[in-house]
Design an enzyme around this catalytic site. Structure first.
Site, PDB file in Angstrom:
ATOM      1  N   ASP A   1       6.772 -18.522  -7.547  1.00  0.00           N
ATOM      2  CA  ASP A   1       6.890 -17.068  -7.386  1.00  0.00           C
ATOM      3  C   ASP A   1       6.871 -16.353  -8.741  1.00  0.00           C
ATOM      4  O   ASP A   1       6.328 -15.262  -8.861  1.00  0.00           O
ATOM      5  CB  ASP A   1       8.197 -16.755  -6.641  1.00  0.00           C
ATOM      6  CG  ASP A   1       8.326 -15.291  -6.247  1.00  0.00           C
ATOM      7  OD1 ASP A   1       7.342 -14.738  -5.723  1.00  0.00           O
ATOM      8  OD2 ASP A   1       9.411 -14.701  -6.451  1.00  0.00           O
TER       9      ASP A   1
ATOM     10  N   LYS B   1       3.065  -3.949 -16.907  1.00  0.00           N
ATOM     11  CA  LYS B   1       4.277  -3.334 -17.462  1.00  0.00           C
ATOM     12  C   LYS B   1       3.977  -2.876 -18.901  1.00  0.00           C
ATOM     13  O   LYS B   1       3.495  -3.681 -19.716  1.00  0.00           O
ATOM     14  CB  LYS B   1       5.441  -4.331 -17.449  1.00  0.00           C
ATOM     15  CG  LYS B   1       5.891  -4.669 -16.018  1.00  0.00           C
ATOM     16  CD  LYS B   1       7.086  -5.598 -16.024  1.00  0.00           C
ATOM     17  CE  LYS B   1       7.429  -6.072 -14.636  1.00  0.00           C
ATOM     18  NZ  LYS B   1       8.202  -5.124 -13.838  1.00  0.00           N
TER      19      LYS B   1
ATOM     20  N   ALA C   1       0.851  -1.199   0.000  1.00  0.00           N
ATOM     21  CA  ALA C   1       0.000   0.000   0.000  1.00  0.00           C
ATOM     22  C   ALA C   1       0.882   1.244   0.000  1.00  0.00           C
ATOM     23  O   ALA C   1       0.653   2.197  -0.754  1.00  0.00           O
ATOM     24  CB  ALA C   1      -0.917  -0.018   1.210  1.00  0.00           C
TER      25      ALA C   1
ATOM     26  N   LYS D   1      -1.317 -11.761  -6.164  1.00  0.00           N
ATOM     27  CA  LYS D   1      -0.768 -13.097  -6.027  1.00  0.00           C
ATOM     28  C   LYS D   1      -0.145 -13.274  -4.636  1.00  0.00           C
ATOM     29  O   LYS D   1       0.149 -12.252  -4.009  1.00  0.00           O
ATOM     30  CB  LYS D   1       0.242 -13.371  -7.134  1.00  0.00           C
ATOM     31  CG  LYS D   1       1.618 -12.713  -6.918  1.00  0.00           C
ATOM     32  CD  LYS D   1       2.550 -13.136  -7.985  1.00  0.00           C
ATOM     33  CE  LYS D   1       3.713 -13.902  -7.463  1.00  0.00           C
ATOM     34  NZ  LYS D   1       4.791 -13.131  -6.836  1.00  0.00           N
TER      35      LYS D   1
ATOM     36  N   ASP E   1      -1.528  -9.354 -11.833  1.00  0.00           N
ATOM     37  CA  ASP E   1      -0.210  -9.913 -12.102  1.00  0.00           C
ATOM     38  C   ASP E   1       0.557  -8.699 -12.577  1.00  0.00           C
ATOM     39  O   ASP E   1       0.300  -8.205 -13.681  1.00  0.00           O
ATOM     40  CB  ASP E   1      -0.285 -10.988 -13.194  1.00  0.00           C
ATOM     41  CG  ASP E   1       1.070 -11.600 -13.453  1.00  0.00           C
ATOM     42  OD1 ASP E   1       2.036 -10.832 -13.635  1.00  0.00           O
ATOM     43  OD2 ASP E   1       1.180 -12.836 -13.472  1.00  0.00           O
ATOM     44  N   HIS E   2       1.442  -8.164 -11.731  1.00  0.00           N
ATOM     45  CA  HIS E   2       1.971  -6.839 -12.072  1.00  0.00           C
ATOM     46  C   HIS E   2       2.774  -6.844 -13.378  1.00  0.00           C
ATOM     47  O   HIS E   2       2.992  -5.806 -13.969  1.00  0.00           O
ATOM     48  CB  HIS E   2       2.752  -6.219 -10.899  1.00  0.00           C
ATOM     49  CG  HIS E   2       4.135  -6.729 -10.734  1.00  0.00           C
ATOM     50  ND1 HIS E   2       4.428  -7.920 -10.113  1.00  0.00           N
ATOM     51  CD2 HIS E   2       5.336  -6.216 -11.095  1.00  0.00           C
ATOM     52  CE1 HIS E   2       5.735  -8.105 -10.116  1.00  0.00           C
ATOM     53  NE2 HIS E   2       6.314  -7.085 -10.700  1.00  0.00           N
TER      54      HIS E   2
ATOM     55  N   HIS F   1       3.979 -14.773 -13.676  1.00  0.00           N
ATOM     56  CA  HIS F   1       4.570 -13.779 -14.571  1.00  0.00           C
ATOM     57  C   HIS F   1       5.107 -14.379 -15.886  1.00  0.00           C
ATOM     58  O   HIS F   1       4.837 -13.874 -16.962  1.00  0.00           O
ATOM     59  CB  HIS F   1       5.730 -13.043 -13.884  1.00  0.00           C
ATOM     60  CG  HIS F   1       5.380 -12.456 -12.550  1.00  0.00           C
ATOM     61  ND1 HIS F   1       4.155 -11.894 -12.271  1.00  0.00           N
ATOM     62  CD2 HIS F   1       6.104 -12.328 -11.404  1.00  0.00           C
ATOM     63  CE1 HIS F   1       4.149 -11.440 -11.016  1.00  0.00           C
ATOM     64  NE2 HIS F   1       5.314 -11.704 -10.470  1.00  0.00           N
TER      65      HIS F   1
ATOM     66  N   ARG G   1      -4.828  -3.169  11.365  1.00  0.00           N
ATOM     67  CA  ARG G   1      -4.921  -3.386  12.810  1.00  0.00           C
ATOM     68  C   ARG G   1      -4.193  -2.305  13.593  1.00  0.00           C
ATOM     69  O   ARG G   1      -4.402  -2.128  14.774  1.00  0.00           O
ATOM     70  CB  ARG G   1      -4.361  -4.765  13.173  1.00  0.00           C
ATOM     71  CG  ARG G   1      -5.382  -5.876  12.922  1.00  0.00           C
ATOM     72  CD  ARG G   1      -4.800  -7.215  13.175  1.00  0.00           C
ATOM     73  NE  ARG G   1      -3.573  -7.390  12.401  1.00  0.00           N
ATOM     74  CZ  ARG G   1      -2.825  -8.489  12.397  1.00  0.00           C
ATOM     75  NH1 ARG G   1      -3.186  -9.510  13.153  1.00  0.00           N
ATOM     76  NH2 ARG G   1      -1.748  -8.590  11.676  1.00  0.00           N
TER      77      ARG G   1
HETATM   78  C1  BG6 Z   1       7.272 -10.581  -7.564  1.00  0.00           C
HETATM   79  C2  BG6 Z   1       8.027 -11.684  -6.886  1.00  0.00           C
HETATM   80  O1  BG6 Z   1       6.016 -11.027  -7.986  1.00  0.00           O
HETATM   81  O2  BG6 Z   1       8.020 -10.133  -8.684  1.00  0.00           O
HETATM   82  C3  BG6 Z   1       9.399 -11.221  -6.472  1.00  0.00           C
HETATM   83  O3  BG6 Z   1       7.302 -12.124  -5.738  1.00  0.00           O
HETATM   84  C4  BG6 Z   1      10.145 -10.645  -7.640  1.00  0.00           C
HETATM   85  O4  BG6 Z   1      10.147 -12.289  -5.915  1.00  0.00           O
HETATM   86  C5  BG6 Z   1       9.289  -9.595  -8.362  1.00  0.00           C
HETATM   87  O5  BG6 Z   1      11.319 -10.044  -7.157  1.00  0.00           O
HETATM   88  C6  BG6 Z   1       9.957  -9.151  -9.646  1.00  0.00           C
HETATM   89  O6  BG6 Z   1       9.251  -8.088 -10.172  1.00  0.00           O
HETATM   90  P1  BG6 Z   1       9.929  -7.028 -11.106  1.00  0.00           P
HETATM   91  O7  BG6 Z   1       8.827  -6.099 -11.496  1.00  0.00           O
HETATM   92  O8  BG6 Z   1      11.021  -6.363 -10.323  1.00  0.00           O
HETATM   93  O9  BG6 Z   1      10.493  -7.775 -12.261  1.00  0.00           O
END
Ligand code: BG6
Length: 487
Positions: free
Chosen positions: A237, A184, A16, A150, A179-180, A242, A44
């Protein structure tokens, strides 16, 4: 955009602070928030509205791409924020929350459109959804939506259970699974990269492409996340979500003028077409490894086994490389290689498309095996597309490679979270993981998890600061390829 209430579970957490509040603020500055909105932070910790607003302002100072220096704008944004103490399994607390949400809706005279964001550990997803349901918070005369992060499950079965649980309260079209990587800009760009460029579209198949390589290498190690990571590994992970999402975005071929539904259905088509790897065959197509000590960016670092919080003799994978086949006529015979790892030589997220070498045996080609015609789509840290072509050197009369770069993106561009939260507020699910994709990805990964659990394939090690174990190079060498674009 319709007025709404943004209810944030886990509002005092790291995500956040670093991502969600800055994203909301930047959307606000860019006039991408609705005219009227209410934000309710839950947690909390004991804040009141004023101290929480100060806390949020600090997070903007530290993490927002738009510096919060215009007092009027910052104050107007902070005024929309309230804080409410809530223990997620305290049923009565949700009644209080409902009162606060309704009170703010009536003060601002806004419809009952409610966005719930669960920025909490996944074990709380179920209980929160149940309480949203039971308290009447989810019973709105407007829309309700849910954003979750996730990990979505730990394996196929737990993901199915979780989805079943959530679907008692939220319909699939109300769920926005972040899913970030799909936030991108370069990954989003894959949606139109082929369909908007006939020159690329006509090459996007097995007649011209020899192989595709998707890399997400990181320099960081396990950091302070040993408790989570040691039971997760790179396969859960990074690969299940991803890496497979980027693969789907790369392999889909969309018609011009496509819709959000087209994107999702084409991705699902690719996810279904992933050729299953059985537990018994995992060793043929998958390389797993763990980092040993080494030198990263000139600094000596310890191996995974010596990191604080890692279980003695841990078998957790910090590196995975895989050869994936997409069983579709246009990709027949084209291996997709994926590779991800921690403590590697460089931070690089990229897609490399290697084209077929038509000049392999030609006399005028210098080192043609070494310099293929390729397209590199760099996602992170730089956003650019590099095309490597062959040209004739007029002096020698021989062919040699030349590159052309198209740089996209600036430091001031919106970040992944901003794009994704903005889309969710608009009800646009294009760049979120649909349940079908999540389930199909877990289905593909499941036998590999089982092979890892049984130790039926070797756990290699690699020195920190390298590109992974030799076995990863050998995986590509089996088809006569090598990883491209490494520095
Ligand atoms: C996250 C993982 O989803 O993505 C991390 O939990 C990882 O372990 C990260 O470091 C990588 O993201 P980015 O955007 O830096 O490539």
């Amino acid at each position: 955009m319709e007025a709404m209430t943004f209810v944030l579970f886990g509002s005092t957490g790291d995500l956040a602070k670093r991502k969600i509040f800055p994203a909301l603020y930047n959307l606000y500055v860019d006039r991408k928030m609705p005219e009227a909105f209410s934000i309710i932070g839950l947690g909390r910790k004991s804040f009141n509205d004023a101290t929480f607003q100060t806390y949020v302002e600090q997070s903007l100072q530290e993490f927002s791409r738009n510096t919060p220096n215009d007092r009027k704008t910052v104050d107007a944004f902070l005024r929309s924020i309230r804080y409410h103490i809530l223990n997620v399994d305290d049923t009565a607390g949700y009644q209080e929350l409902l009162k606060l949400v309704e009170q703010r809706e009536s003060e601002l005279n806004i419809p009952q459109n409610r966005m719930f964001y669960m920025s909490v550990a996944p074990e709380f997803f179920g209980v929160i959804a149940d309480n949203i349901n039971a308290s009447g918070l989810g019973n709105t005369s407007g829309w309700k939506r849910l954003i979750i992060e996730k990990p979505f499950g730990h394996d196929l079965e737990s993901a199915r259970q979780l989805n079943k649980h959530l679907s008692k309260t939220f319909a699939e079209e109300e769920v926005f699974r972040i899913d970030h990587y799909l936030g991108k800009p370069m990954v989003q760009n894959m949606e139109s990269f082929t369909s908007a460029n006939p020159v690329i579209q006509s090459l996007w198949n097995n007649r011209h492409i020899a192989n595709v390589q998707i890399t997400a290498s990181e320099v960081v190690g396990v950091e302070e996340r040993a408790g989570y990571y040691d039971h997760t590994g790179a396969i859960r992970d990074m690969v299940q979500n991803h890496m497979l999402q980027v693969l789907m975005m790369t392999a889909m071929t969309l018609p011009g003028g496509h819709t959000a539904d087209d994107v999702r259905s084409h991705k699902k088509y690719i996810a279904k077409a992933l050729r299953p790897i059985s537990k018994e065959d995992a060793h043929k197509h998958i390389v797993r490894a763990q980092y040993a000590n080494g030198v990263v960016s000139g600094r000596e670092v310890q191996g995974y086994q010596d990191e604080p919080g890692i279980e003695l003799g841990s078998n957790t994978d910090t590196f995975v490389a895989a050869r994936v086949w997409v069983d579709d006529f246009s990709w027949e015979g084209v291996p997709f290689y994926i590779r991800t790892g921690k403590r590697m030589k460089e931070k690089s997220t990229r897609i490399v498309v290697e084209f077929k070498n038509t000049m392999q045996n030609s006399e005028i080609c210098v080192d043609c095996d070494g310099q293929p015609n390729m397209l590199i789509i760099s996602i992170n840290p730089e956003e650019k597309i590099t095309l490597q072509l062959n040209r004739r050197n007029v002096k020698t009369g021989l062919l040699e490679p030349m590159t052309s770069e198209f740089v996209m993106g600036t430091d001031h561009d919106p970040e992944a979270y901003e794009l994704l939260i903005g889309d969710a507020l608009n009800g646009d699910g294009t760049f979120f993981a649909h349940w079908d994709e999540v389930e199909l990805s877990w289905q593909w990964v499941q036998p590999i998890l089982e092979a890892f659990a049984d130790n039926s394939l070797p756990l290699h090690d690699y020195a920190a600061g390298t590109y992974g174990p030799a076995a990863s190079d050998a995986l590509l060498a089996e088809q006569g390829f090598r990883w491209l674009g490494d520095q």
